[in-house]
Structures are given as structure tokens and as C-alpha cells.
Design an enzyme around this catalytic site. Sequence first.
Site, PDB file in Angstrom:
ATOM      1  N   CYS A 103       0.841  -1.202   0.000  1.00  0.00           N
ATOM      2  CA  CYS A 103       0.000   0.000   0.000  1.00  0.00           C
ATOM      3  C   CYS A 103       0.869   1.243   0.000  1.00  0.00           C
ATOM      4  CB  CYS A 103      -0.930  -0.006   1.214  1.00  0.00           C
ATOM      5  SG  CYS A 103      -2.057   1.428   1.264  1.00  0.00           S
TER       6      CYS A 103
ATOM      7  N   CYS B 195      -0.560   4.072   2.119  1.00  0.00           N
ATOM      8  CA  CYS B 195      -0.373   3.846   3.552  1.00  0.00           C
ATOM      9  C   CYS B 195       1.055   4.156   3.987  1.00  0.00           C
ATOM     10  CB  CYS B 195      -0.682   2.394   3.913  1.00  0.00           C
ATOM     11  SG  CYS B 195      -2.299   1.804   3.381  1.00  0.00           S
ATOM     12  N   ASP B 196       2.034   3.722   3.188  1.00  0.00           N
ATOM     13  CA  ASP B 196       3.419   3.692   3.657  1.00  0.00           C
ATOM     14  C   ASP B 196       4.388   4.567   2.874  1.00  0.00           C
ATOM     15  OD1 ASP B 196       2.589   1.770   5.497  1.00  0.00           O
ATOM     16  OD2 ASP B 196       3.051   0.111   4.143  1.00  0.00           O
TER      17      ASP B 196
END
Length: 348
Positions: free
Chosen positions: A168, A171-172
Site C-alpha cells: 500500500c 499507507c506507507d
Amino acid sequence: MPEKVIIIGSGPAAWTAAIYSARAELKPLVFEGALTEENRLAGTLPLGQLALTTEVENYPGFPAGDLTGYLKSSLAEDKRRLMAPPGKEGVSGPELMELMRQQAVNFGTRIITEDIVDVDFGVQPFRLTASDGNIYESHAVIVATGARANYMGLPSEEKYKNRGVSACAVCDGALPRFRNRPLAVVGGGDSAVEEADYLSKFASTVYMIHRRDQLRASKIMAQRAIHNPKITVLWNRTLAEVLGNDRDGVTGVRLQSTVGEPELVQDVSGLFLAIGHTPNTAFLKGKLALTEKKYIKWTTPARTYTSVEGVFAAGDVADDYYRQAVTAAGSGCMAALDAERWLAAKGL
């Protein structure tokens, strides 16, 4: 007596649905999943995908700060003992999920640590069979079993998950370990281009690894990747091994050729898999209408209704587009409110 509502799942959607249902005095029963080796290997252990991540920088309400005191006062010691020491960057995935779970428990949610392995939506109340063999009945059901990211299945990939391997970018991708460093994305579809384009905002270079000589993405998306000066496509290549060490995590990737060229070792500090997601719907065995991608189909716009009246779906099990913790939590709220209103209309 049948339950008023059973919630299947244990990610942000499930716990949010449980919090809202419990506060509405529906006395929800949550099946959070079983602690089995099969679930561990599939990435479907209790607490969902967020429990497999580290820092969570984009969930509202958790700016950078030391949560040590708060976690100590809100979570039992046996829970905290199983978690990594809290950092000062905000909240981690496991911390956020344990906090959500505890909030649901505080309002009276009951939890069973088993999977639901079969459902009968042809009767009312509905009948659900758990992995321990017990059968449960409920007037309403909220399915919030999520979706798991697809990985290549390499041992080295598993070794460096959360140490440079991710599925992701949103996300990261903005984490300090990835900023101004070379990164790699595996995939050639629209999702892979979106991931690479997003990562290019932070990385020094993004290498797209694709096994063919042209991208599967739509023409407009493919052009976006090709014209981005920070994206380099490595054509006709497949991932053979993730390279790294215990100190730095991921340091590179070893790539095989699909057209007979020599192996290539590319230095990167992070690897992002963009080869799709698999919604956790197999246990339904065709008893709810699914989309072409096997996600549960919402039958009414802006509602969490499914093809069976009284069954609602929330989170990534019904969302193949956003797949974020905050959107999953929002749909969990929606499902709980939809279930509460449906039960009231039925006089249940």
C-alpha cells in the site's frame, strides 16, 4: 435467542460497526477470526491488515506524539505485552486496531475468536456456522471481512514485510525510510501505475517491474507512467528475490528476465506489490451477489445493503477502490446504522 446483529471481521469496519451497534444497545456479537496457522499464512489473522503494518500516519486524530501513557491506561497489560514498544511518530497499525477493539468491548461488544465458515441466508433468523462447529442465529449480519493484498509468495518477501516490503503506497509511501530513495513497484495495471505515480512524489526514482513489454494499464494511465521523469519501467522482468539485511531492511531486488536476458540486481530501499487484492468472500459460497472482482456488491447507492435483505457489507470486502482504514471505518458506521434501522423497521 437469536442475536440482533452478528458482525464478521475484525478490521476498522468491523470494530466501528461494533461500537455503533453496541451504543445502540443491539448487543453485537463479533467473530474476529481464528488464531490459526492457515490464517497467518493468508494474512487473515484477527485485527485485519492494519495489524500487519507499522506506522499509520493518515488516520485522523493521531498526530506525532508519544502514546505510551495513553496505551498504558487504555489497554490491558497482556495486550500491550504482545505489541512493539510505542514510538513517537503517532500510532502504529497494531495499536490502532487494539484501541478500536477495546473501545468496542468497553460498550459491551462480545467477541468470539473463530472464523465463520458457512452461512445460511435463506432462513430468518440467519444461521452461521463457526470454525468450532457451533451454529449461531442472528436477525441481521454485517460482513466486514476485508480483503488481503496479493503477494508473490517468496520467502524473502515475507521476511521483509514491514521492513521495506509493502502492498500500500498510500499507507506507507511517505514514511521517512522511503523518502528520497529508490523504490520498486511490481505490477503493470492501473493500480501499479497509481502506486508508482504516488511514490514518485517522495522517492528519488521509482522502478516499475513488469513481466511483459507493455503495461496492462489503460492508455492514459500507461502514458502517465512513461512520461513521469521519476518512473523507469523495467520491461520483461519478474521478481526473483528481495534483498536486504537485518539493519537496513530492503536494500535491493533480484530480477529474472522473461526473454532470456541476464539477471538484474537493482538497488532499492522499498518494494511495493501492486498485483491486486483478494476479498475475503470465499466463506459466503455464492450466497451474496458479488462483483466481477469477487467483492460484495452494494445493491443501493450510498447504502451498505447487499443482495440479501438484512445482510450488510462494510469495509474492503465491498470496496475495491479506496481501501483505506478511514473509509472502512466510515462504512462500518454506515452498516451499523443501516442494520439498526432495518431491525427497527422489522420490529426486531
